[in-house]
Design a protein around this motif. Structure first.
Motif, PDB file in Angstrom:
ATOM      1  N   VAL A 175       4.369 -27.354  10.584  1.00 22.49           N
ATOM      2  CA  VAL A 175       5.431 -28.345  10.703  1.00 22.49           C
ATOM      3  C   VAL A 175       6.684 -27.698  11.308  1.00 22.49           C
ATOM      4  O   VAL A 175       7.334 -28.278  12.180  1.00 22.49           O
ATOM      5  CB  VAL A 175       5.760 -28.971   9.334  1.00 22.49           C
ATOM      6  N   CYS A 176       7.025 -26.496  10.864  1.00 22.69           N
ATOM      7  CA  CYS A 176       8.188 -25.788  11.416  1.00 22.69           C
ATOM      8  C   CYS A 176       8.010 -25.548  12.911  1.00 22.69           C
ATOM      9  O   CYS A 176       8.964 -25.717  13.691  1.00 22.69           O
ATOM     10  CB  CYS A 176       8.383 -24.458  10.694  1.00 22.69           C
ATOM     11  N   GLU A 177       6.815 -25.154  13.306  1.00 19.10           N
ATOM     12  CA  GLU A 177       6.549 -24.924  14.731  1.00 19.10           C
ATOM     13  C   GLU A 177       6.678 -26.218  15.520  1.00 19.10           C
ATOM     14  O   GLU A 177       7.174 -26.220  16.653  1.00 19.10           O
ATOM     15  CB  GLU A 177       5.153 -24.318  14.900  1.00 19.10           C
ATOM     16  N   TYR A 178       6.249 -27.317  14.910  1.00 18.13           N
ATOM     17  CA  TYR A 178       6.358 -28.613  15.587  1.00 18.13           C
ATOM     18  C   TYR A 178       7.828 -29.000  15.753  1.00 18.13           C
ATOM     19  O   TYR A 178       8.254 -29.455  16.818  1.00 18.13           O
ATOM     20  CB  TYR A 178       5.618 -29.676  14.791  1.00 18.13           C
ATOM     21  N   ILE A 179       8.610 -28.812  14.691  1.00 16.88           N
ATOM     22  CA  ILE A 179      10.042 -29.119  14.757  1.00 16.88           C
ATOM     23  C   ILE A 179      10.725 -28.252  15.809  1.00 16.88           C
ATOM     24  O   ILE A 179      11.573 -28.722  16.574  1.00 16.88           O
ATOM     25  CB  ILE A 179      10.707 -28.909  13.380  1.00 16.88           C
ATOM     26  N   ASP A 180      10.342 -26.980  15.877  1.00 18.41           N
ATOM     27  CA  ASP A 180      10.962 -26.048  16.825  1.00 18.41           C
ATOM     28  C   ASP A 180      10.809 -26.513  18.272  1.00 18.41           C
ATOM     29  O   ASP A 180      11.686 -26.253  19.106  1.00 18.41           O
ATOM     30  CB  ASP A 180      10.350 -24.656  16.670  1.00 18.41           C
ATOM     31  N   THR A 181       9.703 -27.188  18.578  1.00 23.46           N
ATOM     32  CA  THR A 181       9.442 -27.599  19.966  1.00 23.46           C
ATOM     33  C   THR A 181       9.676 -29.084  20.208  1.00 23.46           C
ATOM     34  O   THR A 181       9.753 -29.507  21.356  1.00 23.46           O
ATOM     35  CB  THR A 181       7.994 -27.248  20.360  1.00 23.46           C
TER      36      THR A 181
END
Length: 337
Positions: free
Chosen positions: A238-244
Motif C-alpha cells: 500500500v505504501c508503494e502504491y501511495i508513493d507512485t
C-alpha cells in the motif's frame, strides 16, 4: 486545544467550515476533513477528535448514521449537525443521539463559533472517558511489542481503570468496555486470521476481568507463532502504491480493501508498521512532491495542488503550512522564484 473533524461532501462548504473553525485557534483546530460518513468514521477511529461537525446528507453513509455510531458507543465526542434542510424530522432524529447543536445552511460564522464554545462545556464532563479511549488506543498499538509480564500488568491496569467508572458513569464504562473488546478482537483477527470474534457478554466485575484475561491468554498463546506473515507485506504494498499514485483521491476504505482488511484493521496496522497514520503518510508524500513542483516557475500553485491530489486550494495551503511551517507562496519566495 480541541481537535475538530469537518464532514461535508460539498467541497466549498467544507472549506468554509474549516476556515471558520481555524479562526478560533488555538482553542480549536481543524484536525481533518471527510467527504462522507464512512471517511469520517474511519478518521474518528484513527484520530479521535473531540468535536465532529457533520452535514446530514452525504454519500456513503450520512451524518445521522455517523451520529448514531458515536452515540451507540458513547464516544467522548460532541457532534454538531449542519443541514440544508429546515426539517424538524432530522432535528428529532439528531436529538435521539444526544445532539443539541443543529445549524442550518448557509452556516453563520457566529452561530458556529457559539456552538463550538458551548461544546467545550460538554467536553469537560467527558474528560475521563476521553482519557480511557486514548489509553485503550495506546495499549492496543503497543500490544505486539509487549513481553508477557508487561502485557499482563498493562491489561489489568487498563481494565481496573475502566471498572472504576462503574458507580459514577455506568454508560461510559460500558462504552469503554465495548471499545476495548472491539479493538482487541480486531487486532487478533488482523494478526491471527483464525481468531474467532469473542464478544463481551458478562459485564459483572468478575465477568469483565475473566473475559479480558482470557483474551490476553489467547494472544500470548497464538502470537507471534501463528501470526499472518503477509500483514506487513500488505502494508508495504500500500505504501508503494501511495508513493507512485499520490495524486489519486484516496480513501481509507479503498486502501483497506486493497489489503483485504477492514478499515479499522488497516488503520491500526498501518500506524503499527509505519509509525504514523495513513493520512499523515499520504500528506507527507504529497507535500514532498509539491515542494519539488514549486521549484518549477511556470506552474501555478493551484495547478500544483491539483497535481499532487488536493482539489481544494485552502486545504492544500493548510496541510503545506502544517508540515513545512510556511505557505506554498512563501516557500517559493524563499527559493528565489
Amino acid at each position: 486545544m480541541f481537535r475538530v473533524l469537518v464532514a461535508e461532501d460539498e467541497l466549498w462548504i467544507r472549506d468554509a467550515l474549516t476556515e471558520m473553525v481555524e479562526k478560533l485557534a488555538p482553542q480549536f483546530h481543524a484536525a481533518g476533513e471527510a467527504g462522507n460518513g464512512e471517511e469520517a468514521w474511519s478518521f474518528i477511529q484513527e484520530q479521535w477528535p473531540s468535536i465532529v461537525i457533520t452535514d446530514i446528507m452525504m454519500p456513503h453513509r450520512d451524518g445521522l448514521w455517523l451520529s448514531e455510531q458515536i452515540h451507540t458507543l458513547n464516544l467522548p465526542i460532541v457532534t454538531i449537525i449542519v443541514s440544508g434542510y429546515d426539517n424538524f424530522h432530522y432535528a428529532k432524529q439528531a436529538m435521539r443521539y444526544g445532539i443539541t447543536e443543529y445549524l442550518l445552511k448557509p452556516v453563520d460564522e457566529e452561530e458556529l463559533h457559539g456552538a463550538l464554545r458551548r461544546s467545550m462545556k460538554r467536553l469537560e464532563s467527558m474528560s475521563d472517558f476521553h482519557e480511557g479511549v486514548i489509553r485503550i488506543q495506546k495499549f492496543v498499538e503497543q500490544l505486539p511489542e509487549m513481553d508477557q509480564q508487561t502485557l499482563l500488568q498493562e491489561s489489568q491496569s487498563l481494565v481496573a481503570y475502566i471498572l472504576k467508572l462503574k458507580a459514577t458513569a455506568p454508560g461510559k464504562r460500558t462504552g469503554l468496555l465495548a471499545i476495548l473488546s472491539a479493538k482487541l478482537n480486531e487486532l487478533f483477527q488482523a494478526f491471527i486470521p483464525q481468531h474467532a470474534y469473542a464478544p463481551l457478554t458478562d459485564e459483572s466485575e468478575q465477568g469483565v476481568r475473566g473475559y479480558f484475561s482470557g483474551l490476553m491468554d489467547a494472544w500470548l498463546l497464538l502470537y507471534p507463532q501463528q501470526a499472518d506473515p503477509n500483514v506487513h507485506s500488505s502494508i508495504k504494498r500500500v505504501c508503494e502504491y501511495i508513493d507512485t499514485h499520490y495524486y489519486e483521491n484516496f480513501t481509507l476504505a479503498r486502501l483497506a480493501e486493497m489489503s483485504y482488511m477492514s478499515v479499522s484493521h488497516f488503520s491500526m496496522l498501518f500506524k503499527k508498521t509505519t509509525g504514523q497514520t495513513c493520512l499523515n503518510y499520504i500528506n507527507q508524500i504529497r507535500i514532498h512532491r509539491a515542494k519539488k513542483l514549486l521549484q518549477e516557475p511556470d506552474l501555478k500553485i493551484y495547478e500544483i495542488a491539483d497535481m499532487v491530489g488536493y482539489s481544494s486550494m485552502p486545504y492544500f495551503n493548510r496541510i503545506f503550512k502544517q508540515l513545512v511551517m510556511i505557505t506554498p507562496a512563501e516557500y517559493r519566495r524563499r527559493m528565489g522564484l
